[in-house]
Design a protein around this motif. Structure first.
Motif, PDB file in Angstrom:
ATOM      1  N   ALA A   1      -6.796   5.574   3.451  1.00 56.65           N
ATOM      2  CA  ALA A   1      -7.457   4.779   3.261  1.00 56.65           C
ATOM      3  C   ALA A   1      -8.603   3.963   4.083  1.00 56.65           C
TER       4      ALA A   1
ATOM      5  N   LEU B   1      -0.715   4.905  -1.973  1.00 55.96           N
ATOM      6  CA  LEU B   1      -0.952   5.664  -1.236  1.00 55.96           C
ATOM      7  C   LEU B   1      -0.879   6.797  -0.321  1.00 55.96           C
TER       8      LEU B   1
ATOM      9  N   ILE C   1     -10.417  -0.836  -1.628  1.00 60.52           N
ATOM     10  CA  ILE C   1      -9.460   0.493  -2.098  1.00 60.52           C
ATOM     11  C   ILE C   1      -9.095   0.240  -3.021  1.00 60.52           C
TER      12      ILE C   1
ATOM     13  N   ILE D   1      -8.773   8.985  -2.853  1.00 63.28           N
ATOM     14  CA  ILE D   1      -9.054   6.918  -2.725  1.00 63.28           C
ATOM     15  C   ILE D   1     -10.658   6.998  -2.288  1.00 63.28           C
TER      16      ILE D   1
ATOM     17  N   ALA E   1      -7.341   3.513  -5.461  1.00 60.87           N
ATOM     18  CA  ALA E   1      -6.204   4.730  -5.109  1.00 60.87           C
ATOM     19  C   ALA E   1      -6.162   5.498  -6.363  1.00 60.87           C
TER      20      ALA E   1
ATOM     21  N   PRO F   1       0.942  -1.309  -0.053  1.00 56.34           N
ATOM     22  CA  PRO F   1      -0.056   0.308   0.041  1.00 56.34           C
ATOM     23  C   PRO F   1       0.915   1.609  -0.092  1.00 56.34           C
TER      24      PRO F   1
ATOM     25  N   VAL G   1      -5.461  -3.084  -1.587  1.00 57.08           N
ATOM     26  CA  VAL G   1      -5.782  -1.758  -2.588  1.00 57.08           C
ATOM     27  C   VAL G   1      -5.419  -1.967  -4.138  1.00 57.08           C
TER      28      VAL G   1
END
Length: 483
Positions: free
Chosen positions: A378, A191, A408, A400, A410, A187, A218
């Motif tokens: 997130a 992120l 999730i 997000i 991104a 992640p 993600v």
């Protein structure tokens, strides 16, 4: 589509794979891929032979990867020295390999280096870097290469000091030019502020894919995904079958929101845009193809509604919001509509079976959730999505998208150019058009954020950006993406 997995899932997969392979195989695969990328960088900067390479070596497997990669570079003629930040816990076999290849250790940070390998901590670390590692990282910017340029910094798996599962940077951390990661993305590569610290990310295949049995933490839309998923009219399509999006946006006080959301919707795939609101005269003058009405109740049939941008917060706005939420259609709530949900009177309106999308910025998120998103953006978006039973698009540099089920997405195309009044209105209109065309809400939100981000970047090429510039850039961006 790119995907990333949390640390616990990566560790479980590594354990499964290591049980199937001779001891040390994964580390050798990782080190070989790391050394290859470092050699390519050095070749581009003047060659591996005679280059100066500094290894920042912590404990555990991350340090072992770094030492073995340093040994490979030393065998090609690089001058490799290792600064051992935890010498009592160094990977002994890796250190022996480095020394056997002609590398050596040092107690002090040198003044020159062409390339620095950041192997201080790996994916198992938590919190910002502690001393003395933090002091070393603060000095990295002083290192210069053979022609006086700053040393290239390559992070091993993740930049040391970032929060791997959330993308937060809680303290001192490395800022890399390149991050070489192993097995799968994490992640932190996608992120928050950690993603910026990663620089360019290269994924080295070490055979982890078949044993990654959990869902990714993600997902990230890419250009090929947009091209594949974008609704396109067929030979039998008409303006109704392509989708009709309704806009309950803007007002006499804020007509610009109506114009901008209309522009965003017209750039999308829907075959018709209907506008309902007090700015209807301005809208039809600027966009003659938009069908207008003074109120939602008089707008006619649509397949999805966008409500809130510039709507105001008075009683008339409340009435329009109620009308939109009473429909059995997908609804996107933005800006003033989100404000109207706070305070109890309209909380019951969220209890609907039809899809709902909320598009808050941080301030609106705080009003909805009772607290700011915090370091784990997130996770915060996912909690709000579950609580409201809505898809949440949390705006930001790394926008997000979270679903009630915990999925999730991104967005990688964020741009500072989008930090301008009205750009969110454009995004709302574009996303509403995708909803009207029948796309699932999460996918529509992720695609809209991706395209909107590219439009911001394109508009910025010509100088300072306004929301109309972003709207105007949508069509050429889509032309490039869709061919």
């Amino acid at each position: 589509m790119r995907q990333a997995w949390r640390v616990a899932d990566v560790r479980a997969a590594e354990k499964t794979l290591m049980a199937q392979l001779p001891e040390g195989t994964l580390m050798q695969r990782a080190a070989a891929g790391l050394a290859r990328r470092c050699a390519l960088l050095l070749d581009a900067a003047g060659g591996v032979y005679g280059s100066r390479v500094l290894l920042l070596v912590g404990s555990g497997d991350n340090g072992g990867d770094t030492l073995y990669a340093g040994a490979a570079l030393a065998r090609r003629g690089a001058q490799v020295r290792a600064l051992l930040l935890t010498p009592e816990r160094v990977h002994l076999a890796g250190l022996a390999a480095l020394r056997a290849a002609g590398g050596f250790t040092t107690r002090d940070l040198p003044t020159r280096a062409d390339l620095v390998l950041d192997g201080i901590v790996g994916i198992g670390a938590s919190g910002g870097l502690r001393e003395p590692a933090a002091a070393v990282v603060r000095e990295l910017g002083t290192l210069r290469g053979r022609t006086g340029e700053p040393a290239l910094i390559v992070a091993v798996d993740v930049p040391s000091g970032v929060a791997v599962d959330t993308g937060d940077v809680p303290g001192e951390a490395v800022t890399a030019d390149v991050t070489v990661t192993f097995g799968c993305l994490k992640p932190a590569h996608l992120l928050g502020p950690a993603a910026v610290r990663c620089g360019e990310v290269e994924l080295v295949d070490i055979g982890l894919g078949p044993v990654l049995v959990t869902d990714p933490a993600v997902r990230v839309v890419e250009a090929a995904d947009v091209a594949a998923w974008w609704p396109r009219p067929g030979v039998t399509s008409d303006k109704y079958t392509r989708g009709v999006v309704g806009l309950a946006t803007g007002s006499a006080r804020y007509p610009g929101a109506a114009l901008l959301s209309s522009a965003g919707a017209l750039a999308g795939p829907a075959g018709m845009v209907r506008y309902a609101g007090s700015a209807h005269q301005e809208v039809v003058r600027a966009h003659p193809s938009v069908v207008v009405a003074p109120r939602v109740a008089e707008a006619g049939r649509v397949q999805a509604w966008v409500c809130g941008s510039g709507l105001g917060t008075g009683e008339e706005a409340r009435t329009e919001l109620r009308s939109v939420l009473a429909t059995p259609l997908p609804v996107l709530l933005d800006a003033d509509a989100i404000t109207l949900l706070v305070g109890g009177e309209h909380a019951e309106d969220l209890r609907r079976d039809a899809p709902l999308v909320l598009t808050p910025h941080d301030g609106e998120f705080k009003r909805l959730a009772g607290e700011a998103p915090g370091a784990d953006r997130a996770g915060a978006a996912a909690r709000l999505a579950a609580w409201t039973n809505a898809v949440v698009l949390l705006k930001g540099d790394r926008t997000i998208v979270a679903t009630p089920g915990g999925e999730i997405w991104a967005n990688p195309t964020g741009s500072p150019a989008l930090a301008t009044a009205g750009s969110g209105d454009v995004l709302a209109g574009l996303l509403g058009s995708l909803l009207a065309a029948g796309l699932p809400p999460a996918r529509a939100a992720a695609m809209a954020a991706y395209v909107h981000g590219l439009a911001g970047r394109r508009a910025a090429l010509d100088g300072p950006v306004t929301a109309p510039d972003v709207a105007a850039a949508l069509r050429p961006v889509l032309a490039d993406l869709l061919g």
